[in-house]
Design an enzyme around this catalytic site. Sequence first.
Site, PDB file in Angstrom:
ATOM      1  N   HIS A  19       1.667  -3.996   4.036  1.00  0.00           N
ATOM      2  CA  HIS A  19       2.163  -2.823   3.292  1.00  0.00           C
ATOM      3  C   HIS A  19       3.667  -2.798   3.060  1.00  0.00           C
ATOM      4  O   HIS A  19       4.165  -1.954   2.342  1.00  0.00           O
ATOM      5  CB  HIS A  19       1.777  -1.530   4.024  1.00  0.00           C
ATOM      6  CG  HIS A  19       2.643  -1.251   5.205  1.00  0.00           C
ATOM      7  ND1 HIS A  19       2.392  -1.791   6.441  1.00  0.00           N
ATOM      8  CD2 HIS A  19       3.771  -0.518   5.334  1.00  0.00           C
ATOM      9  CE1 HIS A  19       3.326  -1.396   7.278  1.00  0.00           C
ATOM     10  NE2 HIS A  19       4.187  -0.618   6.635  1.00  0.00           N
TER      11      HIS A  19
HETATM   12  C1  UD1 Z   1       6.577   3.959   5.351  1.00  0.00           C
HETATM   13  C2  UD1 Z   1       7.879   3.480   5.991  1.00  0.00           C
HETATM   14  C3  UD1 Z   1       7.638   2.157   6.694  1.00  0.00           C
HETATM   15  C4  UD1 Z   1       6.471   2.251   7.675  1.00  0.00           C
HETATM   16  C5  UD1 Z   1       5.251   2.784   6.933  1.00  0.00           C
HETATM   17  C6  UD1 Z   1       4.054   2.939   7.840  1.00  0.00           C
HETATM   18  C7  UD1 Z   1       9.937   4.148   4.834  1.00  0.00           C
HETATM   19  C8  UD1 Z   1      11.066   3.652   4.017  1.00  0.00           C
HETATM   20  N1  UD1 Z   1       8.929   3.264   5.023  1.00  0.00           N
HETATM   21  O1  UD1 Z   1       6.238   3.004   4.343  1.00  0.00           O
HETATM   22  O2  UD1 Z   1       8.799   1.807   7.414  1.00  0.00           O
HETATM   23  O3  UD1 Z   1       6.187   0.965   8.188  1.00  0.00           O
HETATM   24  O4  UD1 Z   1       5.570   4.044   6.329  1.00  0.00           O
HETATM   25  O5  UD1 Z   1       2.881   3.086   7.086  1.00  0.00           O
HETATM   26  O6  UD1 Z   1       9.966   5.268   5.261  1.00  0.00           O
HETATM   27  N2  UD1 Z   1       0.909   6.917   0.036  1.00  0.00           N
HETATM   28  C9  UD1 Z   1      -0.299   7.523  -0.210  1.00  0.00           C
HETATM   29  N3  UD1 Z   1      -0.864   8.237   0.811  1.00  0.00           N
HETATM   30  C10 UD1 Z   1      -0.286   8.355   2.031  1.00  0.00           C
HETATM   31  C11 UD1 Z   1       0.942   7.716   2.256  1.00  0.00           C
HETATM   32  C12 UD1 Z   1       1.523   6.998   1.255  1.00  0.00           C
HETATM   33  O7  UD1 Z   1      -0.850   7.436  -1.307  1.00  0.00           O
HETATM   34  O8  UD1 Z   1      -0.847   9.052   2.886  1.00  0.00           O
HETATM   35  C13 UD1 Z   1       1.568   6.198  -1.055  1.00  0.00           C
HETATM   36  C14 UD1 Z   1       2.846   6.910  -1.498  1.00  0.00           C
HETATM   37  O9  UD1 Z   1       2.586   7.886  -2.424  1.00  0.00           O
HETATM   38  C15 UD1 Z   1       3.655   5.771  -2.057  1.00  0.00           C
HETATM   39  C16 UD1 Z   1       3.233   4.596  -1.193  1.00  0.00           C
HETATM   40  O10 UD1 Z   1       1.990   4.937  -0.606  1.00  0.00           O
HETATM   41  O11 UD1 Z   1       3.310   5.502  -3.389  1.00  0.00           O
HETATM   42  C17 UD1 Z   1       4.243   4.278  -0.133  1.00  0.00           C
HETATM   43  O12 UD1 Z   1       4.428   5.386   0.771  1.00  0.00           O
HETATM   44  P1  UD1 Z   1       5.848   5.588   1.533  1.00  0.00           P
HETATM   45  O13 UD1 Z   1       5.721   6.649   2.524  1.00  0.00           O
HETATM   46  O14 UD1 Z   1       6.910   5.692   0.505  1.00  0.00           O
HETATM   47  O15 UD1 Z   1       6.103   4.229   2.255  1.00  0.00           O
HETATM   48  P2  UD1 Z   1       5.177   3.344   3.202  1.00  0.00           P
HETATM   49  O16 UD1 Z   1       4.899   2.086   2.473  1.00  0.00           O
HETATM   50  O17 UD1 Z   1       4.019   4.064   3.775  1.00  0.00           O
END
Ligand code: UD1
Length: 354
Positions: free
Chosen positions: A203
Amino acid sequence: MKILTVIGARPQFIKAAALSKEILKHNDIKEIIVHTGQHFDTNMSSVFFEEMKIPKPDYYLDINSLSHGAMTGRMLEEIEKIILSEKPDFVLVYGDTNSTLAGALAAKKLHIKVVHVEAGLRSFDMNMPEEINRILTDQISDILFCPTETAVNNLKEEGFFKKQNIKIVKSGDIMFDSVLLFKQNMKKPEIDLPENFILATLHRQENTDNYNRITKIIDAFNKLTEQGINIVLPLHPRTSKIIKKLNLKVDFKTIDPVSYFEMIYLLENSKLVITDSGGLQKEAYFFNKYCITLRDTTEWVELVENGYNTLIDFDKDIFSQIINLIDKKIDNSKFLYGDGKTSQIIINQLKNNL
Ligand code: UD1
């Protein structure tokens, strides 16, 4: 004593589960939990609260799916309001996410003591959002709980030991507390699990947003599948979106994100772990499994140094590197991450520093 805890992403719920349980043993400590909403899907968030009986957040901010700047900025604004009204003694943050940085920054500007759990880790790669978040959070923290000696040394190198009025404590790793607390609760996910499988996760932004890289990784997994090697990959929403966008062919088994109890079942029953997650590298070690890391660097260098973990070289063929390591076994009898009493150490220190 009043502690305001800021959490928002999946690994932070797992860490908070251990510390919040410890806090509940102390009548003289009140914890206020702020959930930023960074992770919001049921299987990325509420399942962890229910399963591990984490106290319900006092504030839920619902800030997610934004650019880094917008997300961090909105969190900062909302957390500031909460700190002003709650007036905590400490604001406690975990790890390296945008929620971590927002919580620390909001507190520091209001002269509230910042407590950073998982301080001092470095990948030395400033292209990673996590590296930026953890360096900035450490810089404004008052009490820094380091999981390892390497983390303490990183802070030493950066001159932290010359700073006045900060406290650096080698506390061990709170994720080890969580494993010890919940190991007996492991639960088989409701899916058909193949025999002898590799547990994989993917991820990180440096993999998912680099289309060449993600394509190479998925191709390598497809090739392993072709060779009869089973892979089970709980799919993070970020990765799922990119796979759809690039229309990548996936021949191996992907499943929805799993709960913590299900994850530890998968860890226990897998033959090997392949991941780009920080937490899972350590969890592989806790469950005595070899780990192949899909990254150029790792903050958990002691795993590599002790022969428990190998970093993939993306300039070389990924499939053959994995094949060469596939039967690796480890012996995790060394205690690299403390003795599972990190939560107690943290609470005792906070009481002493009030
Ligand atoms: C975040 C952290 C990362 C950690 C990870 C654990 C930052 C910069 N990154 O990354 O360090 O390892 O969490 O999982 O804070 N999304 C969903 N549903 C959810 C969560 C996320 O659809 O419940 C989608 C978001 O809308 C976005 C993407 O996934 O499009 C990424 O989510 P984001 O929280 O920005 O970063 P992670 O990749 O989860």
